[in-house]
Write a protein that holds these residues in place. Structure first.
Motif, PDB file in Angstrom:
ATOM      1  N   PRO A 142      49.020  40.431  37.559  1.00  0.00           N
ATOM      2  CA  PRO A 142      48.733  41.762  36.982  1.00  0.00           C
ATOM      3  C   PRO A 142      47.367  42.315  37.380  1.00  0.00           C
ATOM      4  O   PRO A 142      47.149  43.519  37.298  1.00  0.00           O
ATOM      5  CB  PRO A 142      48.792  41.506  35.470  1.00  0.00           C
ATOM      6  CG  PRO A 142      49.610  40.271  35.312  1.00  0.00           C
ATOM      7  CD  PRO A 142      49.305  39.439  36.506  1.00  0.00           C
ATOM      8  N   PHE A 143      46.452  41.445  37.805  1.00  0.00           N
ATOM      9  CA  PHE A 143      45.116  41.905  38.183  1.00  0.00           C
ATOM     10  C   PHE A 143      45.062  42.422  39.614  1.00  0.00           C
ATOM     11  O   PHE A 143      44.000  42.844  40.076  1.00  0.00           O
ATOM     12  CB  PHE A 143      44.101  40.764  38.020  1.00  0.00           C
ATOM     13  CG  PHE A 143      43.621  40.574  36.612  1.00  0.00           C
ATOM     14  CD1 PHE A 143      42.501  41.242  36.149  1.00  0.00           C
ATOM     15  CD2 PHE A 143      44.306  39.744  35.745  1.00  0.00           C
ATOM     16  CE1 PHE A 143      42.058  41.070  34.845  1.00  0.00           C
ATOM     17  CE2 PHE A 143      43.881  39.566  34.439  1.00  0.00           C
ATOM     18  CZ  PHE A 143      42.753  40.236  33.987  1.00  0.00           C
ATOM     19  N   ARG A 144      46.192  42.417  40.294  1.00  0.00           N
ATOM     20  CA  ARG A 144      46.193  42.845  41.686  1.00  0.00           C
ATOM     21  C   ARG A 144      45.698  44.285  41.846  1.00  0.00           C
ATOM     22  O   ARG A 144      45.029  44.610  42.828  1.00  0.00           O
ATOM     23  CB  ARG A 144      47.604  42.699  42.257  1.00  0.00           C
ATOM     24  CG  ARG A 144      47.681  42.956  43.757  1.00  0.00           C
ATOM     25  CD  ARG A 144      49.108  42.967  44.226  1.00  0.00           C
ATOM     26  NE  ARG A 144      49.182  43.230  45.663  1.00  0.00           N
ATOM     27  CZ  ARG A 144      50.279  43.640  46.288  1.00  0.00           C
ATOM     28  NH1 ARG A 144      51.388  43.833  45.592  1.00  0.00           N
ATOM     29  NH2 ARG A 144      50.268  43.847  47.591  1.00  0.00           N
ATOM     30  N   LYS A 145      46.040  45.149  40.887  1.00  0.00           N
ATOM     31  CA  LYS A 145      45.687  46.562  40.988  1.00  0.00           C
ATOM     32  C   LYS A 145      44.505  46.954  40.095  1.00  0.00           C
ATOM     33  O   LYS A 145      44.150  48.128  40.009  1.00  0.00           O
ATOM     34  CB  LYS A 145      46.905  47.415  40.620  1.00  0.00           C
ATOM     35  CG  LYS A 145      48.135  47.174  41.499  1.00  0.00           C
ATOM     36  CD  LYS A 145      47.861  47.517  42.961  1.00  0.00           C
ATOM     37  CE  LYS A 145      49.109  47.337  43.818  1.00  0.00           C
ATOM     38  NZ  LYS A 145      48.840  47.660  45.244  1.00  0.00           N
ATOM     39  N   VAL A 146      43.897  45.966  39.432  1.00  0.00           N
ATOM     40  CA  VAL A 146      42.767  46.256  38.547  1.00  0.00           C
ATOM     41  C   VAL A 146      41.517  46.526  39.377  1.00  0.00           C
ATOM     42  O   VAL A 146      41.353  45.986  40.477  1.00  0.00           O
ATOM     43  CB  VAL A 146      42.545  45.067  37.582  1.00  0.00           C
ATOM     44  CG1 VAL A 146      41.264  45.249  36.764  1.00  0.00           C
ATOM     45  CG2 VAL A 146      43.745  44.918  36.655  1.00  0.00           C
ATOM     46  N   SER A 147      40.618  47.343  38.857  1.00  0.00           N
ATOM     47  CA  SER A 147      39.403  47.689  39.597  1.00  0.00           C
ATOM     48  C   SER A 147      38.544  46.458  39.838  1.00  0.00           C
ATOM     49  O   SER A 147      38.527  45.519  39.043  1.00  0.00           O
ATOM     50  CB  SER A 147      38.591  48.740  38.829  1.00  0.00           C
ATOM     51  OG  SER A 147      38.013  48.165  37.667  1.00  0.00           O
ATOM     52  N   THR A 148      37.819  46.493  40.931  1.00  0.00           N
ATOM     53  CA  THR A 148      36.971  45.360  41.322  1.00  0.00           C
ATOM     54  C   THR A 148      35.902  45.080  40.267  1.00  0.00           C
ATOM     55  O   THR A 148      35.610  43.924  39.955  1.00  0.00           O
ATOM     56  CB  THR A 148      36.309  45.641  42.681  1.00  0.00           C
ATOM     57  OG1 THR A 148      37.335  45.881  43.660  1.00  0.00           O
ATOM     58  CG2 THR A 148      35.450  44.484  43.128  1.00  0.00           C
ATOM     59  N   LYS A 149      35.325  46.117  39.700  1.00  0.00           N
ATOM     60  CA  LYS A 149      34.280  45.952  38.692  1.00  0.00           C
ATOM     61  C   LYS A 149      34.825  45.270  37.437  1.00  0.00           C
ATOM     62  O   LYS A 149      34.172  44.370  36.875  1.00  0.00           O
ATOM     63  CB  LYS A 149      33.670  47.301  38.331  1.00  0.00           C
ATOM     64  CG  LYS A 149      32.499  47.216  37.348  1.00  0.00           C
ATOM     65  CD  LYS A 149      31.884  48.579  37.090  1.00  0.00           C
ATOM     66  CE  LYS A 149      31.215  49.112  38.335  1.00  0.00           C
ATOM     67  NZ  LYS A 149      30.481  50.384  38.064  1.00  0.00           N
ATOM     68  N   LEU A 150      36.026  45.666  36.999  1.00  0.00           N
ATOM     69  CA  LEU A 150      36.619  45.060  35.813  1.00  0.00           C
ATOM     70  C   LEU A 150      36.968  43.593  36.066  1.00  0.00           C
ATOM     71  O   LEU A 150      36.813  42.744  35.178  1.00  0.00           O
ATOM     72  CB  LEU A 150      37.868  45.839  35.391  1.00  0.00           C
ATOM     73  CG  LEU A 150      38.574  45.344  34.119  1.00  0.00           C
ATOM     74  CD1 LEU A 150      37.615  45.395  32.933  1.00  0.00           C
ATOM     75  CD2 LEU A 150      39.817  46.184  33.830  1.00  0.00           C
ATOM     76  N   ILE A 151      37.425  43.290  37.283  1.00  0.00           N
ATOM     77  CA  ILE A 151      37.722  41.898  37.635  1.00  0.00           C
ATOM     78  C   ILE A 151      36.468  41.043  37.508  1.00  0.00           C
ATOM     79  O   ILE A 151      36.506  39.927  36.983  1.00  0.00           O
ATOM     80  CB  ILE A 151      38.292  41.820  39.069  1.00  0.00           C
ATOM     81  CG1 ILE A 151      39.727  42.362  39.086  1.00  0.00           C
ATOM     82  CG2 ILE A 151      38.261  40.381  39.595  1.00  0.00           C
ATOM     83  CD1 ILE A 151      40.322  42.454  40.469  1.00  0.00           C
ATOM     84  N   LEU A 152      35.333  41.570  37.953  1.00  0.00           N
ATOM     85  CA  LEU A 152      34.073  40.830  37.860  1.00  0.00           C
ATOM     86  C   LEU A 152      33.671  40.612  36.408  1.00  0.00           C
ATOM     87  O   LEU A 152      33.299  39.496  36.017  1.00  0.00           O
ATOM     88  CB  LEU A 152      32.970  41.585  38.598  1.00  0.00           C
ATOM     89  CG  LEU A 152      31.562  40.976  38.493  1.00  0.00           C
ATOM     90  CD1 LEU A 152      31.529  39.578  39.083  1.00  0.00           C
ATOM     91  CD2 LEU A 152      30.539  41.879  39.173  1.00  0.00           C
ATOM     92  N   VAL A 153      33.767  41.658  35.593  1.00  0.00           N
ATOM     93  CA  VAL A 153      33.344  41.561  34.196  1.00  0.00           C
ATOM     94  C   VAL A 153      34.216  40.562  33.432  1.00  0.00           C
ATOM     95  O   VAL A 153      33.711  39.658  32.744  1.00  0.00           O
ATOM     96  CB  VAL A 153      33.397  42.949  33.519  1.00  0.00           C
ATOM     97  CG1 VAL A 153      33.155  42.814  32.012  1.00  0.00           C
ATOM     98  CG2 VAL A 153      32.364  43.887  34.145  1.00  0.00           C
ATOM     99  N   VAL A 154      35.528  40.709  33.556  1.00  0.00           N
ATOM    100  CA  VAL A 154      36.449  39.797  32.858  1.00  0.00           C
ATOM    101  C   VAL A 154      36.303  38.382  33.404  1.00  0.00           C
ATOM    102  O   VAL A 154      36.300  37.405  32.642  1.00  0.00           O
ATOM    103  CB  VAL A 154      37.905  40.292  32.997  1.00  0.00           C
ATOM    104  CG1 VAL A 154      38.866  39.299  32.360  1.00  0.00           C
ATOM    105  CG2 VAL A 154      38.063  41.671  32.363  1.00  0.00           C
ATOM    106  N   GLY A 155      36.188  38.268  34.726  1.00  0.00           N
ATOM    107  CA  GLY A 155      36.047  36.954  35.338  1.00  0.00           C
ATOM    108  C   GLY A 155      34.810  36.221  34.855  1.00  0.00           C
ATOM    109  O   GLY A 155      34.864  35.035  34.523  1.00  0.00           O
ATOM    110  N   LEU A 156      33.676  36.906  34.805  1.00  0.00           N
ATOM    111  CA  LEU A 156      32.440  36.278  34.328  1.00  0.00           C
ATOM    112  C   LEU A 156      32.551  35.875  32.857  1.00  0.00           C
ATOM    113  O   LEU A 156      32.108  34.789  32.461  1.00  0.00           O
ATOM    114  CB  LEU A 156      31.265  37.240  34.513  1.00  0.00           C
ATOM    115  CG  LEU A 156      30.691  37.353  35.924  1.00  0.00           C
ATOM    116  CD1 LEU A 156      29.627  38.445  35.974  1.00  0.00           C
ATOM    117  CD2 LEU A 156      30.099  36.031  36.382  1.00  0.00           C
TER     118      LEU A 156
END
Length: 402
Positions: free
Chosen positions: A123-137
């Motif tokens: 589901p994260f394939r289309k998520v924004s790069t910035k949000l991926i970083l925030v959630v990932g961290l």
């Protein structure tokens, strides 16, 4: 598509740390019952080895492996033609099946964990790069667990009266597991691992915080792919990465070492858990920076390149390591669990890893893919893949997948 050698080298390096960690732990996947505490501390040097493993190995190398898995997700879904999310999901189903066979022999398996958490990447394939970083961290530093422990520290939960019969005694469960291993009861161990073993695995993931950390590391690997750092490795400021991660990670590691003992106050142990989770981010980054720097150096590149073949067949390498560890420690093998010192186990792990380097180099002179990688690839494409190297094509072009 050409493989990225540095990624394979990093994966090989992670596999080195993984076997060393598991060998010192006796290839167990359970907490140690009181009567077996210090089972591998037979000589004074073993105490030193335990400090080294606990602080420099545990949690560090699986973090690298997990981030590479997330990067592989990007490489496959975003760059490989004809490989959509449904095919990737099927690939993960096959990984779970391979992991299940591995798990019933060694309940510390993480292939099944990767397969399940890998589904969450889709589901994260289309998520924004910035949000991926925030959630990932947030997940990678074990944010949910930190929040829960912070709330519990400020406002302790009311302990409800629950009959003890509803909760199996963890010491008795651990003793039962040890007995199965020591006595070499193969069939009973398979049954135990395929039942209570999965429950124990979930409890460990929850207790350790890896329930959140692993998906977080996946997302950080995906973020690295989005930023295309893997395509511009020469532009990464490695000295700055090494300096920053060392200046933050090493003090955190030392703090964790001194405050995480059970005799300390609850508040100190609370800070210990936070420093531990942060250490398991910054020390792996330090390792990554060092490996890449050594790869760039003319003097040391040849040494680092020895890790590439074992990294190319990461799945096969990992499973063979477990087979070796089980043979060394379990009762239906050599049964050395209570007889082998931790330091000697590290020596055996290093020796076997060197054998794996030689084997993988020999293998790739004849074949395109590792044995399990070939089986996994054939199952994914639902047709048997050509495995032998032809004279016209002497390169294996499969994208690296954690």
């Amino acid at each position: 598509m050409k493989r990225i050698e540095e990624i394979d080298a990093l994966r090989g390096f992670a596999l080195f740390g993984i076997i060393m960690t598991h060998m010192f732990e006796g290839y167990l996947a359970s907490f140690t019952p009181p009567q077996y505490a210090g089972f591998n501390i037979l000589f004074p040097i073993d105490t030193f080895s335990r400090i080294v493993v606990q602080n420099l190995f545990v949690g560090k190398f699986y973090a690298i492996f997990s981030m590479l898995f997330g990067l592989s997700f990007y490489l496959i879904l975003d760059r490989k033609k004809g490989f959509g999310p449904h095919k990737f999901a099927w690939r993960l189903v096959l990984l779970f099946l391979i992991g299940y066979i591995h798990h019933i022999h060694y309940r510390g398996d993480f292939l099944t964990v990767y397969a399940v958490f890998g589904m969450a990447l889709i589901p994260f394939r289309k998520v924004s790069t910035k949000l991926i970083l925030v959630v990932g961290l947030f997940f990678a530093i074990n944010g949910p667990t930190i929040l829960i422990k912070t709330i519990a520290l400020i406002q302790p939960a009311v302990q409800a009266s629950v009959p003890t019969s509803m909760h199996p005694n963890p010491v008795e469960l651990a003793m039962s597991y040890y007995d199965l291993i020591l006595n070499g009861e193969y069939k009973k161990l398979l049954v135990s691992n395929s039942t209570i073993g999965f429950i124990n695995k979930y409890n460990y993931l929850k207790f350790s915080g890896r329930l959140w950390v692993v998906p977080g590391l996946f997302l950080l690997g995906l973020w690295v792919g989005r930023k295309k750092w893997h395509e511009n490795l020469d532009k990464i400021p490695l000295l700055k990465l090494i300096a920053v991660s060392a200046l933050i990670g090493i003090p955190l590691m030392l703090i964790n070492f001194y405050v995480s003992t059970p005799s300390n106050s609850e508040l100190l142990r609370y800070f210990g858990t936070i420093t531990k989770d942060l250490t398991n981010i910054f020390i792996p980054l330090l390792y990554i920076g060092l490996v890449l720097l050594l790869y760039k150096s003319v003097r040391t590149q040849k040494i680092v390149k020895q890790l590439i073949p074992v990294g190319k067949m990461g799945l096969t390498t990992y499973v063979l390591q477990s087979a070796f560890g089980i043979f060394i420690f379990y009762g239906y093998g050599l049964g050395l669990l209570l007889k082998l010192s931790g330091t000697a186990a590290l020596g055996l792990g290093l020796l076997f890893f060197l054998v794996q380097i030689l084997f993988s180099k020999w293998w790739f002179n004849k074949y395109k893919f590792g044995p399990l990688e070939w089986l996994w690839r054939s199952g994914t494409n639902r047709t048997w893949q050509s495995i032998k190297i032809s004279k016209a094509n002497n390169n294996a072009n499969e994208l690296p997948v954690g």
